[in-house]
Design a protein around this motif. Structure first.
Motif: not given
Length: 368
Positions: A184-189, A193-195, A218-221, A256-257
């Motif tokens: 879930g951290l990858a989509q947590d703004a 983490a996951g960025k 810079y980017s996520s997901g 970008g996600n």
């Protein structure tokens, strides 16, 4: 919590669920900016630069052709003579706490400063980026200053710590992070983490270029980014571990996600950026990437091979091509040597390989 079925960074355990067949695939048409490289390339191993390295992870070339190498599990940095392969201890990084996939990971030098060495380090509390002065005139083992913290608070885990850092052509420091197994951290703004993070050399948000002026994100997901490299036109390419289905090569866009954990590989879903190429994890489990001779070169851990992805503008111009399959074992890091060739670092001594005499190694490659 770890996601159900979540595996280690290179699929070494467990292998269940990784039964998909088929080779790598790429996305569609190219946007040419110059002549594309040939569809088929070549790789020649020119020399073995160094041997008997322990758990090597990061590689930072010095201006004179020598190399600095980080050891994930010892927390030490070694100087390697680029001509003779002689290894000299540079020093340790205080605070590094190896464990699982964490420890002393990526290292990088600014493009105009061979004395400021940056490192991505797992500590007792987090992952962080630190900066040290490097002095090759100092005695062996005493060439590093005490570290200053540049950026801290990146979540740590037994797996998926990311760890690749690199300075871009814009002079900014880019940092690939993982989601630590907490997908879930990858989509947590609110989490780094996951960025992919982009920051000034002092660890601050840049004045412009990031999606938000007050954030280094810079980017996520992303699930676990361990490869960062730029092509001649300044495009950023990143390699990323998938879970059970697809590993990815992504062209990174600000804001970008890239979909994790909602999607893995090419999904064509609105709001997510698809990878430009994807592989079954058994063929890749990618770590480092580099750009040389018009192609992205991607090192594979579980896949034990070096992938070549020829580019035409911002897209692959031909199917990915594999080299060195099974010849040197797990491949962790690949770095352009500035003369059209590559340095390649093996990774058989990181507890997941089957080391042989001389492992681990740095190889010098001629590529086309």
């Amino acid at each position: 919590m770890f996601a159900a079925g979540c595996s280690a960074e290179d699929g070494a355990q467990p292998d269940e669920g990784r039964t998909g067949q088929g080779g790598p695939t790429t996305s569609g048409s190219a946007s040419p900016t110059r002549d594309a490289p040939p569809a088929k390339g070549s790789v020649d191993v020119g020399s073995t630069v160094a041997t008997d390295l322990r758990s090597p992870w990061g590689l930072a070339p010095l201006p004179n052709g020598d190399l600095l190498v980080s050891s994930r599990d010892t927390g030490e940095i070694v100087h390697v003579d680029g001509e003779t392969g002689k290894k000299t201890p540079a020093g340790g990084v205080p605070g590094a706490e190896p464990g699982g996939e964490g420890g002393l990971l990526g290292i990088a030098l600014p493009r105009d400063d061979a004395r400021s060495l940056y490192a991505y380090v797992t500590t007792a509390s987090d992952n962080r980026v630190v900066r040290m002065r490097y002095d090759d005139r100092a005695p062996a083992g005493e060439r590093l200053s005490a570290p200053d913290t540049v950026y801290k608070g990146i979540p740590k885990g037994a797996i998926h710590n990311g760890g690749r850092i690199a300075f871009g052509p814009d002079g900014m420091l880019y940092v690939g992070t993982g989601e630590t197994g907490d997908e879930g951290l990858a989509q947590d703004a609110s989490s780094p983490a996951g960025k992919i993070l982009r920051m000034t050399p002092e660890g601050e948000p840049p004045a412009k270029g990031n999606p938000r002026d007050d954030s280094v994100v810079y980017s996520s997901g992303h699930r676990n980014v361990q490869g960062l490299a730029w092509d001649e036109d300044g495009r950023l390419w990143a390699a990323e571990f998938g879970q059970n289905t697809w590993d990815e090569l992504n062209r990174i866009e600000a804001g970008g996600n890239y979909g994790w954990p909602e999607v893995e590989g090419k999904a064509g879903e609105e709001g997510f950026v698809d990878p430009v190429a994807q592989w079954r994890p058994s063929e890749a489990s990618p770590s480092g990437v580099a750009v040389a001779e018009g192609s992205v070169w991607m090192a594979g851990l579980r896949g034990e091979r070096l992938w070549r992805i020829p580019l035409n503008g911002g897209e692959p111009s031909a199917a990915p091509q594999a080299f060195l399959e099974g010849e040197y074992g797990r491949l962790r890091t690949v770095v352009a040597d500035g003369d059209g060739g590559l340095w390649l670092v093996t990774n058989e001594t990181d507890t997941r390989g089957t080391p042989e005499e001389g492992d681990d190694r740095i190889l010098r490659l001629t590529v086309r």
